[in-house]
Design an enzyme around this catalytic site. Structure first.
Site, PDB file in Angstrom:
ATOM      1  N   HIS A 108       0.857  -1.191   0.000  1.00  0.00           N
ATOM      2  CA  HIS A 108       0.000   0.000   0.000  1.00  0.00           C
ATOM      3  C   HIS A 108       0.893   1.241   0.000  1.00  0.00           C
ATOM      4  CE1 HIS A 108      -3.437  -2.387   2.119  1.00  0.00           C
ATOM      5  NE2 HIS A 108      -3.561  -2.434   0.805  1.00  0.00           N
ATOM      6  N   PHE A 277       3.962   0.129   5.157  1.00  0.00           N
ATOM      7  CA  PHE A 277       4.470  -1.125   5.729  1.00  0.00           C
ATOM      8  C   PHE A 277       3.451  -2.267   5.663  1.00  0.00           C
ATOM      9  CE2 PHE A 277       6.397   2.525   7.934  1.00  0.00           C
ATOM     10  CZ  PHE A 277       7.699   2.396   7.456  1.00  0.00           C
ATOM     11  N   HIS A 278       2.896  -2.482   4.471  1.00  0.00           N
ATOM     12  CA  HIS A 278       1.962  -3.583   4.244  1.00  0.00           C
ATOM     13  C   HIS A 278       2.420  -4.478   3.090  1.00  0.00           C
ATOM     14  CE1 HIS A 278      -1.600  -1.061   6.063  1.00  0.00           C
ATOM     15  NE2 HIS A 278      -0.736  -1.474   6.977  1.00  0.00           N
ATOM     16  N   PRO A 279       3.691  -4.888   3.015  1.00  0.00           N
ATOM     17  CA  PRO A 279       4.126  -5.703   1.874  1.00  0.00           C
ATOM     18  C   PRO A 279       3.582  -7.121   1.951  1.00  0.00           C
ATOM     19  CG  PRO A 279       5.899  -5.539   3.465  1.00  0.00           C
ATOM     20  CD  PRO A 279       4.800  -4.634   3.966  1.00  0.00           C
TER      21      PRO A 279
END
Length: 364
Positions: A108, A277-279
């Site tokens: 994101h 920080f949504h990998p």
């Protein structure tokens, strides 16, 4: 918010620490996992460095990787599971040619819009002894914040089937990925794209496990990701100009009043875009079809087992084929709960009969 009693409640707090005294659990800290030991196409253990000494933890049943969307593909490639050509470049013996390992990175991306709020006290101004005492006594107040004081979801086009933008509103200036000192009075709206077309990649930089991999998120490589962000900036500006907010937000700090044309906004987005920080997606789960493999979304099967290696699973956000339209913490915990059922042989939840739902909804 993943909180309990006014504090962050991590997966370690909820699952690991309560089980720390179990006789069948050994927790090793100050350790760096260097790879999975694979013999005859089967995972038999995990290699790791512990305070300078190389160790091998042997597995009688399975090895489970849960190192995240960066760590898990990195460890698989170090172990010889990944794109064969890339592995050979680093003189790593190929145990399983799996082109999807490290590919399909989805995240994101955000751009932070900011306004000056000189009449509103900043959180750092409230973080004194009184607030600390309140948190210690009641687990509430300013010290219980996770900074995201407000949020929501929007469609940039009413015809969309689901929201494509998520809002994170924080009562501090969000600069340098949130690492800058927030000691000015400001409000930030983190404009988050949740319907993402771009795909990046995790690549090896070295066969030495102490060398971190290269991360290319490839933000905006799909040009379809740009238009929603442009529209969302206009929406955020409308929010700030509305009468209730205009009393609080006195001037625009970012993008800034001088940035108005579409060309200038595109340049600003490209310079400021960053991660929330949504990998996910780098060991993506997929079916058995050639189509799934060609789309690089079939590193693990639907039971989270790594294709091409026996007794090896991946259980973390990397198995999601695409990033969900929202935060990834709770979905990752759900994946882990499901994996626990699969590994232990517990039956999944029984399907609900629609007729039962209809009866349950009747009055009385």
């Amino acid at each position: 918010m993943t909180q309990k009693a006014g504090r962050r409640w991590s997966a370690a707090d909820a699952y690991l620490h309560p089980a720390a005294e179990r006789p069948n659990l050994e927790i090793v800290t100050d350790a760096l996992v260097t790879g999975v030991e694979i013999v005859g196409g089967r995972a038999v253990g995990v290699r790791y460095l512990h305070r300078g000494t190389e160790e091998l933890a042997r597995a009688e049943s399975e090895v489970i990787l849960a190192a995240g969307a960066v760590g898990s593909p990195h460890l698989l490639m170090l172990s010889g599971v990944g794109p064969a050509d890339e592995l050979r470049e680093h003189d790593i013996p190929v145990m399983a040619d799996s082109p999807g390992v490290g590919a399909n990175l989805s995240d994101h991306p955000i751009v932070p819009a900011m306004w000056s709020t000189p009449k509103s006290r900043g959180l750092w101004e409230k973080a004194g002894p009184a607030s600390l005492a309140r948190w210690q006594l009641t687990h509430s107040g300013p010290m219980a914040t996770n900074l995201a004081e407000a949020g929501g979801f929007s469609r940039t086009d009413p015809a969309l089937p689901a929201p494509d933008i998520q809002w994170h509103v924080v009562p501090v200036p969000y600069q340098n990925g949130g690492l800058a000192d927030p000691a000015i009075r400001a409000l930030s709206v983190l404009i988050t794209l949740v319907s993402v077309g771009s795909r990046g990649r995790i690549k090896l930089r070295s066969a030495d496990p102490r060398h971190k991999p290269a991360i290319d998120p490839a933000y905006l490589s799909d040009m379809g990701d740009l238009d929603p962000l442009l529209k969302a900036i206009a929406m955020a500006r409308e929010f700030a100009a509305a009468r209730p907010m205009a009393k609080v937000c006195t001037s625009e700090l970012a993008p800034g009043p001088e940035i108005r044309s579409e060309g200038d906004l595109v340049e600003w987005i490209r310079s400021e875009i960053t991660t929330i920080f949504h990998p996910v997606g780098t060991c993506a789960m997929g079916g058995d079809s050639k189509l799934a493999a060609s789309k690089l979304t079939s590193v693990v099967d639907t039971n989270l087992r790594v294709r091409g290696v026996e007794r090896l699973r991946v259980v973390d956000a990397s198995v999601m084929p695409t990033v969900p339209r929202g935060n990834t913490n709770a979905p990752t915990i759900a994946i882990a709960e499901r994996a626990a059922d699969l590994i232990s042989g517990r039956a999944p939840l029984a399907p609900v009969d629609p007729a039962d739902l209809a009866v349950a909804s009747l009055p009385g």
